[in-house]
Design a protein around this motif. Sequence first.
Motif, mmCIF file in Angstrom:
data_model
loop_
_atom_site.group_PDB
_atom_site.id
_atom_site.type_symbol
_atom_site.label_atom_id
_atom_site.label_comp_id
_atom_site.label_asym_id
_atom_site.label_seq_id
_atom_site.Cartn_x
_atom_site.Cartn_y
_atom_site.Cartn_z
ATOM 1 N N PHE A 67 -0.298 -0.119 18.176
ATOM 2 C CA PHE A 67 -1.718 -0.884 17.790
ATOM 3 C C PHE A 67 -2.977 0.286 17.973
ATOM 4 O O PHE A 67 -3.905 -0.394 17.448
ATOM 5 C CB PHE A 67 -1.871 -2.140 18.897
ATOM 6 C CG PHE A 67 -0.830 -3.134 18.714
ATOM 7 C CD1 PHE A 67 -0.815 -4.174 17.563
ATOM 8 C CD2 PHE A 67 0.299 -3.255 19.669
ATOM 9 C CE1 PHE A 67 -0.013 -4.931 17.526
ATOM 10 C CE2 PHE A 67 1.274 -4.324 19.351
ATOM 11 C CZ PHE A 67 1.062 -5.322 18.297
ATOM 12 N N GLY A 68 -2.613 1.256 18.563
ATOM 13 C CA GLY A 68 -3.813 2.182 18.592
ATOM 14 C C GLY A 68 -3.834 2.915 17.360
ATOM 15 O O GLY A 68 -3.205 2.670 16.508
ATOM 16 N N SER A 69 -4.919 3.756 17.092
ATOM 17 C CA SER A 69 -5.037 4.282 16.077
ATOM 18 C C SER A 69 -4.381 5.738 16.024
ATOM 19 O O SER A 69 -4.335 6.479 16.973
ATOM 20 C CB SER A 69 -6.619 4.413 15.805
ATOM 21 O OG SER A 69 -7.217 5.310 16.530
ATOM 22 N N VAL A 70 -3.797 6.120 14.869
ATOM 23 C CA VAL A 70 -3.089 7.665 14.957
ATOM 24 C C VAL A 70 -4.083 8.350 13.844
ATOM 25 O O VAL A 70 -4.439 7.992 12.738
ATOM 26 C CB VAL A 70 -2.098 7.331 14.220
ATOM 27 C CG1 VAL A 70 -1.258 8.525 14.247
ATOM 28 C CG2 VAL A 70 -0.852 6.345 15.175
ATOM 29 N N LEU A 71 -4.447 9.300 14.386
ATOM 30 C CA LEU A 71 -5.265 10.444 13.568
ATOM 31 C C LEU A 71 -4.522 10.913 12.443
ATOM 32 O O LEU A 71 -3.490 10.999 12.406
ATOM 33 C CB LEU A 71 -5.775 11.595 14.503
ATOM 34 C CG LEU A 71 -6.910 11.353 15.315
ATOM 35 C CD1 LEU A 71 -7.139 12.548 16.119
ATOM 36 C CD2 LEU A 71 -8.013 11.036 14.713
ATOM 37 N N ASP A 72 -5.135 10.825 11.391
ATOM 38 C CA ASP A 72 -4.830 11.621 10.067
ATOM 39 C C ASP A 72 -3.514 10.913 9.361
ATOM 40 O O ASP A 72 -2.643 11.506 8.873
ATOM 41 C CB ASP A 72 -4.455 13.090 10.423
ATOM 42 C CG ASP A 72 -4.519 13.937 9.126
ATOM 43 O OD1 ASP A 72 -5.014 13.490 8.298
ATOM 44 O OD2 ASP A 72 -3.783 15.040 9.013
ATOM 45 N N SER A 73 -3.625 9.604 9.723
ATOM 46 C CA SER A 73 -2.248 8.832 9.027
ATOM 47 C C SER A 73 -2.747 7.748 8.194
ATOM 48 O O SER A 73 -3.747 7.075 8.794
ATOM 49 C CB SER A 73 -1.467 8.573 10.132
ATOM 50 O OG SER A 73 -0.370 7.467 9.392
ATOM 51 N N PRO A 74 -2.096 7.581 6.974
ATOM 52 C CA PRO A 74 -2.826 6.498 6.074
ATOM 53 C C PRO A 74 -1.778 5.259 6.408
ATOM 54 O O PRO A 74 -2.193 4.367 5.717
ATOM 55 C CB PRO A 74 -2.361 7.245 4.717
ATOM 56 C CG PRO A 74 -1.332 8.099 4.866
ATOM 57 C CD PRO A 74 -1.299 8.958 6.028
ATOM 58 N N ASN A 75 -0.828 5.656 7.451
ATOM 59 C CA ASN A 75 0.179 4.544 7.247
ATOM 60 C C ASN A 75 -0.197 3.215 8.159
ATOM 61 O O ASN A 75 -0.341 3.277 9.656
ATOM 62 C CB ASN A 75 1.415 4.948 8.040
ATOM 63 C CG ASN A 75 1.898 6.100 7.246
ATOM 64 O OD1 ASN A 75 1.898 5.913 6.208
ATOM 65 N ND2 ASN A 75 2.597 7.051 8.006
ATOM 66 N N ARG A 76 -1.006 2.337 7.691
ATOM 67 C CA ARG A 76 -1.541 1.128 8.428
ATOM 68 C C ARG A 76 -1.299 0.158 8.031
ATOM 69 O O ARG A 76 -0.794 -0.493 6.798
ATOM 70 C CB ARG A 76 -3.096 1.240 7.919
ATOM 71 C CG ARG A 76 -3.842 0.706 8.991
ATOM 72 C CD ARG A 76 -5.628 0.905 8.613
ATOM 73 N NE ARG A 76 -6.167 2.016 9.016
ATOM 74 C CZ ARG A 76 -6.563 3.096 8.397
ATOM 75 N NH1 ARG A 76 -6.452 3.194 6.919
ATOM 76 N NH2 ARG A 76 -7.121 4.292 8.736
ATOM 77 N N GLY A 85 0.821 -1.277 -0.019
ATOM 78 C CA GLY A 85 -0.023 -0.090 0.022
ATOM 79 C C GLY A 85 0.762 1.179 0.061
ATOM 80 O O GLY A 85 1.973 1.015 -0.005
ATOM 81 N N VAL A 86 0.316 2.254 -0.116
ATOM 82 C CA VAL A 86 0.845 3.613 0.038
ATOM 83 C C VAL A 86 0.974 4.118 1.274
ATOM 84 O O VAL A 86 0.075 4.002 2.116
ATOM 85 C CB VAL A 86 -0.202 4.714 -0.694
ATOM 86 C CG1 VAL A 86 0.619 6.065 -0.833
ATOM 87 C CG2 VAL A 86 -0.125 4.322 -2.284
ATOM 88 N N LEU A 87 2.234 4.664 1.577
ATOM 89 C CA LEU A 87 2.758 5.179 2.970
ATOM 90 C C LEU A 87 2.930 6.532 2.841
ATOM 91 O O LEU A 87 3.593 6.902 1.745
ATOM 92 C CB LEU A 87 3.951 4.290 3.642
ATOM 93 C CG LEU A 87 3.356 2.889 3.893
ATOM 94 C CD1 LEU A 87 4.668 2.031 4.534
ATOM 95 C CD2 LEU A 87 2.313 2.781 4.783
ATOM 96 N N ARG A 88 2.761 7.277 3.855
ATOM 97 C CA ARG A 88 3.159 8.727 3.722
ATOM 98 C C ARG A 88 4.168 9.038 4.769
ATOM 99 O O ARG A 88 4.279 8.854 5.746
ATOM 100 C CB ARG A 88 1.804 9.613 4.036
ATOM 101 C CG ARG A 88 2.049 11.030 3.728
ATOM 102 C CD ARG A 88 0.920 11.851 3.701
ATOM 103 N NE ARG A 88 0.129 11.608 2.529
ATOM 104 C CZ ARG A 88 -1.250 11.775 2.424
ATOM 105 N NH1 ARG A 88 -2.064 12.426 3.463
ATOM 106 N NH2 ARG A 88 -1.926 11.402 1.332
ATOM 107 N N GLY A 89 5.283 9.719 4.404
ATOM 108 C CA GLY A 89 6.367 10.134 5.212
ATOM 109 C C GLY A 89 6.970 11.526 4.811
ATOM 110 O O GLY A 89 6.725 12.053 3.884
ATOM 111 N N VAL A 145 7.675 8.453 9.609
ATOM 112 C CA VAL A 145 8.285 7.378 8.481
ATOM 113 C C VAL A 145 9.173 8.378 7.775
ATOM 114 O O VAL A 145 8.925 9.537 7.271
ATOM 115 C CB VAL A 145 6.881 7.144 7.633
ATOM 116 C CG1 VAL A 145 7.451 6.449 6.365
ATOM 117 C CG2 VAL A 145 6.009 6.335 8.564
ATOM 118 N N VAL A 146 10.451 7.955 7.869
ATOM 119 C CA VAL A 146 11.509 8.748 7.190
ATOM 120 C C VAL A 146 11.993 8.032 5.975
ATOM 121 O O VAL A 146 12.356 6.872 5.874
ATOM 122 C CB VAL A 146 12.755 8.770 8.322
ATOM 123 C CG1 VAL A 146 13.783 9.407 7.502
ATOM 124 C CG2 VAL A 146 12.464 9.303 9.579
#
Lengths: 358, 564
Positions: free
Chosen positions: A290-299, A261-265, A353-354
Amino acid sequence: MVTITIQELTKRFSGSVVLSSVNLQIDAGELFFLLGPSGCGKTTLLRHIAGFYAPDAGKIWFDDEDVTRLPAHKRGTGMMFQSYALWPHLNVAQNVAFGLEERKRPRREIEHRVSEALEQVKLDGLGSRKIQQLSGGQQQRVALARALVIRPKCLLLDEPLSNLDAKLRLEMRTEIRHIVKQHGLTAIYVTHDRDEALSMADRMAIMDAGKLVQVDAPPDIYRNPATRMVAEFIGETNFIEGRTLRASSREGFLDVETPFGVLRGRTDGTWQPASGQPVLLSIRPEALTFGSVLDSPNRFPGHIIDTTYLGASVQYLIQVSGGPLIKVCETNPQDIRVPGEEEVRVMAAMGDVVILRK
Amino acid sequence: MSKTLSLLIFLGMTAFFACFFAYPIWAALESAFQGPDHKFTLDYVSEVFLNELYREGLWNSFIIAVWTTLGALCLALPLAVCYVRFAFPGRALLNSLVLMPMILPPFVGAIGIKTMLGQAGALNSLLINLGLMDAMHPTDWLGQHRMLGIIVMEVLHLYPIIYLNAAAALSNLDPALEEAAANMGCNAWSRFWRITLPLIMPGVFAGGTIVFVWSSTEMGVPLLFDYDRVTAVQIFRSINDLSGNPFPYALVAVMLVFSTLFYLTGKLFFGSSSSSGGERATTGRETIALPASLGWVCTAFFAGVTILAVLPHLGVVLLSFSKDWYGTAIPHSLTLAHYRNALGHELTLSSIANSLKYSTLAMLVALVLGTGVAYVSVRTRIWGRQILDAMAMLPLAVPGIVMAFGYLAMTREGQPFHWLMLGEDPLLLLVIAYAVRRLPYVVRSAAAGFQQVSPTLEEAAQNLGARPEKALWRITLPLVAPNLVAGALLAFSFAMLEVSDSMILAQQATYFPITKAIYSLVLSLGSGPNLASELGVWAMIFLAVTILGAGVILGKKLGALFRG
């Protein structure tokens, strides 16, 4: 206390290059670390500064003085050797007094300064002990006192803590930093222990194969590693290969196409990858949650295949669906997940994500 | 190895040492301190100090030892520093060549020196030819300066012992210790005196002690120089009227006390390993590449010392081939006649055969004993194992002549060990004497081997079902074999060269070993000296072959055998 400037320093040992055009400036009063795997040239660089090696090319300056060809005994540096190099035929006080005697100080002054130095490293009253009667930790303190007592232009430390046990090592980190700062010394500290460097350094240089790869303050190096080697050496991390989708994106973030998938960094801010350029993503295990991060597509959906409990944290090895294995670290774990077929989902913030050059 | 077997070895070794090391010394001392009425007396010993001749002998022995030790130090220390610190042309080769004098028998070299420095010798002839000397009034170098000749010969023979010790100490020194001094502002010269020298002192002194004890009790060289005014020769001269004469024994006692005192003092002051530098060297020592000219100076220094030290023996080789070497710098014509004659001479063949026989047997005895001692002291935890080890090293401190007299005293008629004499045949006595004297070399060599081979290798064999003895036999012994062979070869070659025991214990010509045959040939007229040097050449060939063999097998560790 001096500013140390190193210009284009190059050294070969029987043909192979151990230092290759090293440029570096260490500011007055700075506690500077040279960090790298064994054989990277960090000790060689330190020994050039001490004057034990003469470079094949390049220069070393102490403030405005070119010391490149100055013999070791005229440089006025104070060095702590890895083996301590305490002279076994002299007692503690004689070891410490040696440098002052060479400087032809009056006897009263020597006595005074030696006892002062021993007091500072908490060895007061042990001056007449033989070196062999001291414990490893005490020997280490004598070596420090011996280097400090001459009021050196700069303090050079060559893996000074590597011969101590873990607990003592932790204590000495704080103490050495305290003493160095108290004296306002320029100090260069060689180590391969990243925790030592991260916890003590004002700035540090990561070395690899005779080159300086990155010079920065500890948080910058940890957060913004310049290369794959630095990212890997300074801490645990997950690498994911990919290809940039768009050359520019909002707020400096970039989308990267990966096998799952597409990751944003983000990059470290000093460069921008071209569209379609192959890159490497680095995500530290503790940045994944394991929790959810707001506004992030990195899943990352996947399942746990191994669990390692470490007390303060727990490490999971996760098989990402259609992708590589990734490590996830959860601190202060409340309930520990067991390996199984059940699907889990981990997420990472975009800032964690670097994007690295590949 | 099972505990019983270890214990058996321990007891056997102790018994052997009691009988053939402690008891002979006791027997010699007994004769020195026991009056005609079997009561303790100091008369004989005090007479030694009152007698002007004996006093002079003791004093001369002391002087010779002091100058020999100092001379050897002056040669060996700079050599060792050059070798360890600098890279120069031919370094590796010269390092082994410079050791050569140690294996060249000094009393054979003395024949060479006599030939070359005599009134009609090579040196004078050379000087006359060069017009530097009046042919009518040649200098008698050895007439007035015989003591100097002895000192020169012994310095040239013994300096390798200090060289080996000093070089080992220097290369074991953690370079960081010197770098730390440089870092503290100390220049190279002051670094050497303040740091390096004090730290290598134990090693240097260990070598120096051996040289001192060796040269103060050396008998062969002064004997061949015909120099009677040293204790060792005085003792030898009085051998013929031994039966009723207690003074040689008293002299022996005095000599023993002095050398033991010296040895112990050395151990006490410099032996403590606590102040030897550097167990954890962190930076490897790199040799400094010298500029070409300085490098060649080092090379010339090494080569010069080697040539100087070998010169006397070259003289011997020349002498053995020369028809007539008299009044010329080198012999006029060469001949093989002496070698032919030697084959016919009753003394040469029999002495070579005798020496081979004695030395081989002695080597075997020393090998068995030495391996046993080394095993017990390295591998077992038996009480007293260190004492056993120390005891086995003691023969280094006890002069050969003392031991020889001890054996003589304990085999006199009516003594419990009289049967060892086998009538007149010194076979048993010489074998025991040689073996005991050379035991330290075998022990050190074997101990080094056992220390290098991890006991876990043997344990692994036991774990797979081998009995302890079998494991020792199949695993450890093959692994330490090179050390054992090297130690044995050294023991053999030094037995071939042994002077004091050979001179004193072999009384009849048919039983003479090489050394005594050489001595009696030198004394005889006609072609005697040529025959003697021819025998000497043979002895040197035997030695060269065995030592080279040991060197090849043991490699760099050869040096470890000569550390006190």
